[in-house]
Write a protein that holds these residues in place. Structure first.
Motif, mmCIF file in Angstrom:
data_model
loop_
_atom_site.group_PDB
_atom_site.id
_atom_site.type_symbol
_atom_site.label_atom_id
_atom_site.label_comp_id
_atom_site.label_asym_id
_atom_site.label_seq_id
_atom_site.Cartn_x
_atom_site.Cartn_y
_atom_site.Cartn_z
ATOM 1 N N LYS A 254 0.533 -1.198 0.203
ATOM 2 C CA LYS A 254 0.262 -0.183 0.009
ATOM 3 C C LYS A 254 0.636 1.812 0.608
ATOM 4 O O LYS A 254 0.328 1.944 -0.989
ATOM 5 C CB LYS A 254 -0.837 0.388 1.433
ATOM 6 N N PHE A 255 1.825 1.359 1.463
ATOM 7 C CA PHE A 255 2.489 2.231 0.985
ATOM 8 C C PHE A 255 3.407 2.578 -0.786
ATOM 9 O O PHE A 255 3.367 3.952 -1.106
ATOM 10 C CB PHE A 255 3.765 1.962 1.945
ATOM 11 N N LEU A 256 4.042 1.459 -0.680
ATOM 12 C CA LEU A 256 4.284 1.511 -2.466
ATOM 13 C C LEU A 256 3.338 2.273 -4.009
ATOM 14 O O LEU A 256 3.322 3.380 -4.050
ATOM 15 C CB LEU A 256 5.594 -0.359 -2.788
ATOM 16 N N GLY A 257 2.391 1.762 -3.650
ATOM 17 C CA GLY A 257 1.493 1.993 -4.252
ATOM 18 C C GLY A 257 0.543 3.521 -4.250
ATOM 19 O O GLY A 257 1.061 4.132 -5.327
ATOM 20 N N ALA A 258 1.090 3.961 -3.040
ATOM 21 C CA ALA A 258 0.807 5.544 -2.630
ATOM 22 C C ALA A 258 1.631 7.011 -3.065
ATOM 23 O O ALA A 258 1.829 7.861 -4.045
ATOM 24 C CB ALA A 258 0.471 5.660 -1.432
ATOM 25 N N PHE A 259 3.239 5.792 -2.533
ATOM 26 C CA PHE A 259 4.574 6.635 -3.262
ATOM 27 C C PHE A 259 4.250 6.942 -4.800
ATOM 28 O O PHE A 259 5.169 7.831 -5.454
ATOM 29 C CB PHE A 259 5.673 6.392 -2.589
ATOM 30 N N THR A 260 4.845 5.547 -5.807
ATOM 31 C CA THR A 260 4.591 6.008 -6.952
ATOM 32 C C THR A 260 3.267 6.610 -7.520
ATOM 33 O O THR A 260 4.009 7.694 -8.259
ATOM 34 C CB THR A 260 3.673 4.449 -7.183
ATOM 35 N N LEU A 261 2.071 6.930 -7.157
ATOM 36 C CA LEU A 261 1.258 7.868 -7.765
ATOM 37 C C LEU A 261 2.651 8.927 -6.706
ATOM 38 O O LEU A 261 2.211 10.160 -8.290
ATOM 39 C CB LEU A 261 0.076 7.799 -6.890
ATOM 40 N N ILE B 251 12.516 15.624 -2.218
ATOM 41 C CA ILE B 251 11.069 16.422 -1.788
ATOM 42 C C ILE B 251 10.238 14.895 -1.992
ATOM 43 O O ILE B 251 9.479 14.320 -1.890
ATOM 44 C CB ILE B 251 10.821 16.682 -3.261
ATOM 45 N N LEU B 252 11.210 13.346 -2.689
ATOM 46 C CA LEU B 252 10.790 12.263 -2.785
ATOM 47 C C LEU B 252 10.653 11.846 -1.417
ATOM 48 O O LEU B 252 9.782 11.569 -0.858
ATOM 49 C CB LEU B 252 11.129 11.393 -3.410
ATOM 50 N N LEU B 253 11.636 12.011 -0.586
ATOM 51 C CA LEU B 253 11.968 11.086 0.987
ATOM 52 C C LEU B 253 10.752 12.012 2.140
ATOM 53 O O LEU B 253 10.449 12.163 1.879
ATOM 54 C CB LEU B 253 13.126 11.730 1.196
ATOM 55 N N LEU B 254 10.913 13.694 1.155
ATOM 56 C CA LEU B 254 10.030 14.024 2.207
ATOM 57 C C LEU B 254 8.458 13.811 2.336
ATOM 58 O O LEU B 254 7.889 13.002 3.126
ATOM 59 C CB LEU B 254 9.453 15.622 1.832
ATOM 60 N N GLY B 255 8.392 13.134 0.839
ATOM 61 C CA GLY B 255 6.768 12.825 0.380
ATOM 62 C C GLY B 255 6.432 11.349 1.329
ATOM 63 O O GLY B 255 5.326 10.913 0.982
#
Length: 234
Positions: free
Chosen positions: A94-101, A134-138
């Motif tokens: 679920k984390f990777l799905g949200a993070f990919t978006l 910004i990817l790490l922050l998100g």
């Protein structure tokens, strides 16, 4: 994990969430880009990245609010928790799905870099380093928001609490200026994501910031697993 990841990512594009999030992200980043690079006659994206912090605070809870809250509301959480997949696989899927978006939204910054390249040489070091930041922050905010989503079956509550948590983290530096006790101020400064994020906007790949954000992600993934574990055995 792969099946959960594909299911989660697909659910964003099967609903309006992905399109709304991307439209808002592109709209605000485009506005900041135009205002600083064209109207302000600047060739750097540093101000665009800096201004996006607040937008990300409000967008990541919208991305993450349904991860577990929707499962609870639709009564599918028990089937998910009793599936052969481990809790780690469920949470990470679920984390990777949200993070990919979220990562797909961040690709727009490279487009802005290409636009700048038609007029002058862009500072790719700043663009690449800040995109990493910004990817790490998100990712850190998404991990926090997923944990919040695991605690409630209301997507609205998950989104509002996630926004409040992100805003509180953003305002840590304001709280520091009001505190007179040195060790408390130092402790707050050490957990302020703003300080770590801003170093990336200067084109520096800050390893301390990388470790901080990855630690936050790992910590809240662990908290989410523990929350689900408690639910599984209750």
């Amino acid at each position: 994990m792969t099946a959960i990841f594909k299911r989660e990512l697909g659910s964003y594009f099967n609903s309006a969430i992905a399109y709304i999030v991307m439209a808002v992200f592109f709209g605000f980043s485009g506005y900041f880009f135009t205002a600083t690079c064209f109207v302000g006659n600047m060739s750097t994206l540093s101000y665009t990245f800096s201004n996006m912090f607040m937008i990300i605070i409000f967008l990541t809870p919208i991305i993450s609010m349904k991860t577990f809250s929707e499962e609870k509301k639709q009564k599918t959480d028990q089937a998910l928790l009793t599936s052969p997949a481990s809790l780690f696989d469920i949470v990470m899927g679920k984390f990777l799905g949200a993070f990919t978006l979220y990562a797909l939204c961040c690709l727009i910054f490279f487009v802005y870099g290409l636009v700048i390249s038609f007029f002058t040489a862009p500072d790719w070091a700043v663009i690449i380093c800040t995109t990493v930041g910004i990817l790490l922050l998100g990712g850190a905010l998404i991990a926090i928001d997923i944990f919040i989503s695991a605690l409630t079956e209301s997507q609205v509550i998950a989104a509002v609490v996630g926004m409040a948590a992100g805003l509180a983290l953003y305002m840590i530096n304001t709280f520091i200026s009001m505190i007179q006790v040195d060790w408390i101020a130092s402790a707050l400064k050490a957990i302020s994501p703003t300080n770590y994020y801003m170093s990336f906007t200067y084109g520096m790949l800050d390893l301390t910031g990388v470790v901080f954000f990855l630690s936050v992600i790992a910590l809240f993934v662990f908290f989410t697993i523990r929350a689900l574990e408690r639910k599984r055995w209750s």
